[in-house]
Design a protein around this motif. Structure first.
Motif, PDB file in Angstrom:
ATOM      1  N   SER A 119       1.325  -4.239 -10.895  1.00 36.00           N
ATOM      2  CA  SER A 119       1.444  -3.095 -11.805  1.00 36.00           C
ATOM      3  C   SER A 119       1.173  -3.499 -13.247  1.00 36.00           C
ATOM      4  O   SER A 119       0.557  -2.742 -14.013  1.00 36.00           O
ATOM      5  CB  SER A 119       2.843  -2.471 -11.682  1.00 36.00           C
ATOM      6  OG  SER A 119       3.843  -3.385 -12.104  1.00 36.00           O
TER       7      SER A 119
ATOM      8  N   ARG B  73       1.930   2.225  -3.543  1.00 35.95           N
ATOM      9  CA  ARG B  73       0.863   2.307  -4.547  1.00 35.95           C
ATOM     10  C   ARG B  73       1.178   3.317  -5.638  1.00 35.95           C
ATOM     11  O   ARG B  73       0.818   3.129  -6.797  1.00 35.95           O
ATOM     12  CB  ARG B  73      -0.469   2.638  -3.885  1.00 35.95           C
ATOM     13  CG  ARG B  73      -0.493   3.958  -3.121  1.00 35.95           C
ATOM     14  CD  ARG B  73      -1.773   4.070  -2.289  1.00 35.95           C
ATOM     15  NE  ARG B  73      -1.860   5.339  -1.573  1.00 35.95           N
ATOM     16  CZ  ARG B  73      -1.288   5.575  -0.397  1.00 35.95           C
ATOM     17  NH1 ARG B  73      -0.576   4.626   0.192  1.00 35.95           N
ATOM     18  NH2 ARG B  73      -1.417   6.744   0.195  1.00 35.95           N
ATOM     19  N   SER B  74       1.898   4.385  -5.279  1.00 29.91           N
ATOM     20  CA  SER B  74       2.268   5.377  -6.301  1.00 29.91           C
ATOM     21  C   SER B  74       3.242   4.784  -7.308  1.00 29.91           C
ATOM     22  O   SER B  74       3.148   5.034  -8.513  1.00 29.91           O
ATOM     23  CB  SER B  74       2.889   6.615  -5.642  1.00 29.91           C
ATOM     24  OG  SER B  74       1.958   7.254  -4.803  1.00 29.91           O
TER      25      SER B  74
ATOM     26  N   ILE C 212       3.447   1.571  -8.086  1.00 26.95           N
ATOM     27  CA  ILE C 212       2.704   0.601  -8.892  1.00 26.95           C
ATOM     28  C   ILE C 212       1.956   1.311 -10.013  1.00 26.95           C
ATOM     29  O   ILE C 212       1.981   0.879 -11.170  1.00 26.95           O
ATOM     30  CB  ILE C 212       1.735  -0.198  -7.991  1.00 26.95           C
ATOM     31  CG1 ILE C 212       2.535  -1.072  -7.014  1.00 26.95           C
ATOM     32  CG2 ILE C 212       0.800  -1.059  -8.826  1.00 26.95           C
ATOM     33  CD1 ILE C 212       1.680  -1.776  -5.981  1.00 26.95           C
TER      34      ILE C 212
ATOM     35  N   SER D 164       4.493  -6.123  -6.240  1.00 22.11           N
ATOM     36  CA  SER D 164       4.307  -4.854  -6.940  1.00 22.11           C
ATOM     37  C   SER D 164       4.383  -5.033  -8.450  1.00 22.11           C
ATOM     38  O   SER D 164       3.686  -4.334  -9.201  1.00 22.11           O
ATOM     39  CB  SER D 164       5.377  -3.842  -6.497  1.00 22.11           C
ATOM     40  OG  SER D 164       5.346  -3.626  -5.117  1.00 22.11           O
TER      41      SER D 164
ATOM     42  N   TRP E 285       0.828  -1.200   0.000  1.00 23.80           N
ATOM     43  CA  TRP E 285       0.000   0.000   0.000  1.00 23.80           C
ATOM     44  C   TRP E 285       0.868   1.258   0.000  1.00 23.80           C
ATOM     45  O   TRP E 285       0.542   2.248  -0.660  1.00 23.80           O
ATOM     46  CB  TRP E 285      -0.927  -0.013   1.209  1.00 23.80           C
ATOM     47  CG  TRP E 285      -1.781   1.215   1.315  1.00 23.80           C
ATOM     48  CD1 TRP E 285      -1.687   2.217   2.240  1.00 23.80           C
ATOM     49  CD2 TRP E 285      -2.861   1.582   0.446  1.00 23.80           C
ATOM     50  NE1 TRP E 285      -2.638   3.181   2.017  1.00 23.80           N
ATOM     51  CE2 TRP E 285      -3.369   2.819   0.913  1.00 23.80           C
ATOM     52  CE3 TRP E 285      -3.429   0.991  -0.678  1.00 23.80           C
ATOM     53  CZ2 TRP E 285      -4.440   3.472   0.299  1.00 23.80           C
ATOM     54  CZ3 TRP E 285      -4.490   1.644  -1.308  1.00 23.80           C
ATOM     55  CH2 TRP E 285      -4.980   2.861  -0.824  1.00 23.80           C
TER      56      TRP E 285
END
Length: 311
Positions: A153, A55-56, A58, A149, A52
């Motif tokens: 992604s 997340r940026s 990903i 990740s 989490w």
């Protein structure tokens, strides 16, 4: 008589006055100060929090790959639309005309194009998983980060492609005489369930291909067979009405998760498919497939976290 002198003993690695810690106590000492084995698998809760927090990364990694995918092609990202359309044209000739699969299916062109677009998302997401680890070994070996990740992604990249393709799909459906209806909103949960299922499979294939890269060569044949059994080009409901196959075979085809995704999207977008033509409990089955496969795939991938990039 020659006298041989023994070499002097090596100097002690311990400095004078230093405290010597017994080897059996080193592990306890490291744990007390928060030290862990390099590359060890973190607990599940910690692993999820690490994902989490990234997340940026990903999202940025998915967008960058999407932008670069067709950067060398003259038509650029237009190929995201042209590829499924060209496939649909070939399938229409082979299945719709030569094999007469359009018989008994009203509005066969929207029926076919919707099936091809929806199937392409699942197939490409699963294939992307086979390259998630093996195709990024430099990144995996150089940096420490949650390996999930990478397949996540890549799945997000394919979902972004699907959203771009859906805009074109809606335009094609309008040109074929379909009209916007409240049922179109049902495409949102249908896509959510499909995305969960496809991402879970991508996590599974990512772990398999990390240990056995040849899986990437086998998957196209598996996916092609799966596509033919999923009703992307023909109607499973018509097959059920024909009575040519045992009910158990028809039921298995209807419960096929890829077929469920295709049926739900057709039900949402095409007028000719009403609720009576959906398999019983189709929405519950699609939700169950999505949650179970995503959860199971994520846990199975996490269990091998410390092995990725070795060997």
């Amino acid at each position: 008589m020659t006298t041989t002198l023994a070499p002097p003993p090596p100097p002690s690695p311990v400095a004078p006055g230093a405290t010597v810690v017994p080897a059996e106590n080193l592990g306890a000492l490291a744990r007390r100060h928060g030290l862990t084995v390099s590359g060890a698998r973190p607990p599940l809760g910690t692993y999820v929090r690490q994902l989490w927090s990234r997340r940026s990364f990903i999202a940025a990694f998915a967008t960058a790959r999407l932008t670069a995918q067709y950067s060398q092609a003259r038509l650029g990202q237009l190929w995201q639309l042209m590829t499924p359309l060209l496939n649909a044209a070939v399938y229409y000739l082979v299945f719709g005309v030569l094999m007469n699969a359009r018989h008994g299916v009203p509005d066969y062109v929207p029926f076919l194009i919707t099936g091809v677009f929806v199937w392409a998302f699942t197939a490409e997401t699963v294939m992307s998983g086979t390259r998630a680890i093996s195709g990024n070994l430099g990144l995996v070996r150089a940096l420490r980060f949650p390996r999930a990740s990478l397949p996540l992604s890549l799945a997000l990249q394919k979902f972004q492609q699907l959203l771009l393709s859906l805009a074109a799909l809606i335009l094609i459906l309008l040109c074929c005489g379909q009209r916007p209806a409240p049922s179109w909103l049902l495409a949102v949960p249908a896509l959510l369930f499909q995305a969960l299922f496809s991402t879970g499979l991508a996590l599974v294939t990512a772990r398999l291909a990390a240990r056995t890269p040849d899986i990437a060569q086998l998957m196209p044949f598996v996916l092609r067979t799966w596509m033919y059994a999923s009703g992307a080009m023909w109607s499973i409901q018509t097959l059920a009405r024909g009575g040519r196959f045992p009910e158990a075979v028809v039921l298995a085809l209807q419960c096929n998760p890829a077929a469920l995704s295709i049926d739900l999207m057709r039900f949402a977008l095409i007028d000719c498919h009403g609720a009576a033509q959906l398999p019983p409990h189709a929405w519950a089955l699609a939700a169950g497939w999505g949650v179970v496969v995503f959860t199971g795939g994520f846990l199975w991938f996490w269990q091998a976290e410390e092995t990725y990039g070795r060997g």
